[in-house]
Enzyme design. Structure first.
Site, PDB file in Angstrom:
ATOM      1  CG  ASP A  28      47.050  22.970  44.172  1.00  0.00           C
ATOM      2  OD1 ASP A  28      46.347  23.996  44.137  1.00  0.00           O
ATOM      3  OD2 ASP A  28      47.539  22.447  43.158  1.00  0.00           O
ATOM      4  CG  ASP A  29      42.816  24.382  44.610  1.00  0.00           C
ATOM      5  OD1 ASP A  29      43.600  25.314  44.376  1.00  0.00           O
ATOM      6  OD2 ASP A  29      42.121  23.849  43.734  1.00  0.00           O
ATOM      7  CB  CYS A  66      47.446  27.221  40.681  1.00  0.00           C
ATOM      8  SG  CYS A  66      46.070  26.212  41.264  1.00  0.00           S
ATOM      9  CE  LYS A 120      49.264  23.416  40.380  1.00  0.00           C
ATOM     10  NZ  LYS A 120      47.850  23.562  40.785  1.00  0.00           N
ATOM     11  CG  HIS A 122      50.296  25.456  37.335  1.00  0.00           C
ATOM     12  ND1 HIS A 122      49.125  25.717  38.010  1.00  0.00           N
ATOM     13  CD2 HIS A 122      49.991  25.511  36.011  1.00  0.00           C
ATOM     14  CE1 HIS A 122      48.147  25.930  37.160  1.00  0.00           C
ATOM     15  NE2 HIS A 122      48.657  25.797  35.926  1.00  0.00           N
ATOM     16  CG  HIS A 210      44.081  21.275  42.005  1.00  0.00           C
ATOM     17  ND1 HIS A 210      43.356  20.715  40.976  1.00  0.00           N
ATOM     18  CD2 HIS A 210      44.284  22.573  41.667  1.00  0.00           C
ATOM     19  CE1 HIS A 210      43.140  21.633  40.048  1.00  0.00           C
ATOM     20  NE2 HIS A 210      43.677  22.770  40.443  1.00  0.00           N
ATOM     21  CG  ASP A 268      47.624  26.966  45.564  1.00  0.00           C
ATOM     22  OD1 ASP A 268      46.658  26.648  46.300  1.00  0.00           O
ATOM     23  OD2 ASP A 268      47.705  26.604  44.373  1.00  0.00           O
ATOM     24  CG  ASN A 269      44.289  28.779  45.044  1.00  0.00           C
ATOM     25  OD1 ASN A 269      45.116  28.526  44.170  1.00  0.00           O
ATOM     26  ND2 ASN A 269      43.337  27.926  45.379  1.00  0.00           N
ATOM     27  CE  LYS A 286      41.796  27.029  41.758  1.00  0.00           C
ATOM     28  NZ  LYS A 286      42.164  25.633  41.459  1.00  0.00           N
TER      29      LYS A 286
END
Length: 493
Positions: A28-29, A66, A120, A122, A210, A268-269, A286
């Protein structure tokens, strides 16, 4: 196109006709400059080794934030076709990935896979039908919202509540258990207890890295030399993530499952600069439409790879995993709506040309329009959107932060390419054109000299716009308040 890192000479991992296990890890991130093999100051020995032994994806794209990346992975469909074009799903929003098309987990279950989701989600939880265990997963252990405290698993957004769940039951007894450790341990336990007469699909969507910036001190200690406190903590979080990935792969090998596993790692990004991430030398971060938000870290490991130890520069997107996994598993597309992704297995495993020639990054009419409209007979360039066709990339509307941000340890005076700027986009400008092959750092805007290409890409955006479903971005619902549901985030409708 591939570049060789090294070729594996050990033939102990034998090919098998059995359906392979599929392990998909979503970080994540994690920014482009946050892994060792991209020359980061952050040490990621396990990620580096695994990517070196497999196929590194260096023309691989995800979405800027996300929920969109997760929705496109899970459905194989662009945001404009699921109503998730704008922002992310907030905890108090009655919103979710629609049930009109099956998830990848549902399709894999049809051909005999046991399916597990960890970490996660989301993708919405306001009704029971949107929970992971009702979207194709046999088990779920993780959290429903987009972020929370790593230790006490508590989330505040409009309202506050606990957000840790085992299947559809809330978990309150893991306070103090750092989530990266917790989710890795869960994954290892699933591997150890797996019935190997069946193939397994494991979706491990780590909370890391994240915000909030939290990690046990022992992971931060090796980075005390990093002056920027956010980058220092973030580096520790990445190191813990890397350790977890190494421990999981060791468990797969000990269980005898590794040689029949397709192992995929993806962010994811792009990285969030204010939260310690970094995407240098790419532009933006992001949430933007620049490469720094969308060119993702990714690699694939499998005994079925014809050219392990190589770097693949073919055009691949996160939405492509859906049909790629169906191909790997021997599953059919029946019951799915039109796919926006492609089967990339031959591209990854045999270095075949990518079937993808274009990519709609997004069209988001809810973001405030910017500047003046240039043409009345094609797509409205005031609308926030981006598209890539072959090597040409067009951005319209508000692009997000346009900075090139080096990692904190690099001085602006050491590299003339560095333009360290704040979010100072000209409010009147609303169209940019780049040749990404020649200009991967988006330094040379060609929109004024290649009007014919601009017009062609605007026409293509218009065609996509005609296929878009209405955006779902509902107001916050006070009935979501965890205090009405035993202090926990859970379905409320």
């Amino acid at each position: 196109m591939i570049a060789t890192l090294f070729y594996k000479t050990d033939d102990t991992e034998k090919q098998t006709s059995k359906q392979p296990n599929i392990i998909y890890i979503f970080a994540d991130d994690l920014g482009y400059n946050d892994v060792g093999y991209h020359r980061s100051e952050i040490k990621t020995p396990n990620i580096d080794r695994l990517s070196r032994e497999g196929v590194r994806l260096e023309n691989y794209y995800v979405q800027p934030i996300c929920t969109p990346s997760r929705s496109q992975f899970m459905s194989g469909r662009y945001q404009i076709h699921t109503g998730l074009q704008h922002g992310v799903i907030k905890p108090s929003q009655p919103n979710a990935l629609p049930t009109t098309s099956p998830t990848i987990a549902e399709k894999l279950k049809e051909v005999g896979y046991t399916t597990h989701a960890i970490g996660k989600w989301h993708l919405g939880f306001y009704k029971d039908k949107f929970l992971p265990i009702n979207r194709g997963f046999d088990t779920f252990f993780g959290f429903y919202t987009g972020a929370e405290d790593y230790f006490d698993h508590f989330r505040c957004f409009e309202y506050c509540g606990y957000d840790l769940h085992n299947n559809d039951s809330s978990v309150f007894n893991e306070t103090g258990h750092y989530s990266t450790h917790l989710f890795t341990e869960r994954a290892i336990n699933i591997v150890k207890s797996h019935d190997q007469s069946k193939p397994m699909f494991l979706y491990l969507a780590y909370q890391a890295v994240h915000s909030p910036l939290q990690a046990p001190r022992r992971y931060i200690r090796p980075y005390f030399h990093i002056q920027d406190k956010h980058r220092r903590k973030y580096a520790g979080m990445v190191s813990c993530l890397d350790e977890g990935i190494g421990n999981l792969t060791d468990a797969l090998k000990e269980a005898g499952m590794w040689e029949n596993t397709v192992f995929v790692f993806s962010t994811d990004n792009g990285g969030s600069i204010g939260d310690g991430g970094n995407n240098w030398p790419l532009r933006g971060w992001k949430g933007s439409l620049w490469e720094g938000a969308m060119r993702g870290v990714g690699f694939v490991l499998s005994s079925k790879l014809k050219y392990p130890g190589t770097v693949n520069y073919e055009f691949i997107h996160v939405s492509d995993w859906y049909l790629t996994f169906l191909k790997i598993a021997g599953a059919k597309r029946n019951g799915t709506k039109d796919m926006d992704g492609f089967n990339q297995w031959s591209t990854i495993s045999e270095n075949a040309p990518s079937p993808r020639k274009e990519l709609l990054h997004n069209i988001d009419p809810l973001t405030m329009k910017q500047g003046k409209r240039l043409y009345r007979d094609t797509f409205d360039n005031r609308i926030r959107a981006a598209i890539r066709v072959n090597n040409w990339k067009l951005i319209t509307g508000y692009p997000g932060n346009s900075s090139w941000i080096p990692p904190p340890h690099i001085s602006r005076h050491l590299d003339p390419r560095i333009r360290y700027q704040s979010d100072n986009n000209n409010d009147a400008k609303n169209i940019w054109l780049f040749n990404i092959a020649d200009d991967p750092y988006e330094e040379i805007d060609l929109s004024n000299t290649h009007i014919d290409i601009v017009r062609s890409l605007l026409d293509r955006l218009l065609e996509y716009e005609k296929t878009a479903v209405p955006i779902r971005y509902p107001a916050y619902d006070p009935e979501s308040n965890p205090q009405k549901h035993g202090g926990q985030w859970k379905p409320w409708k």
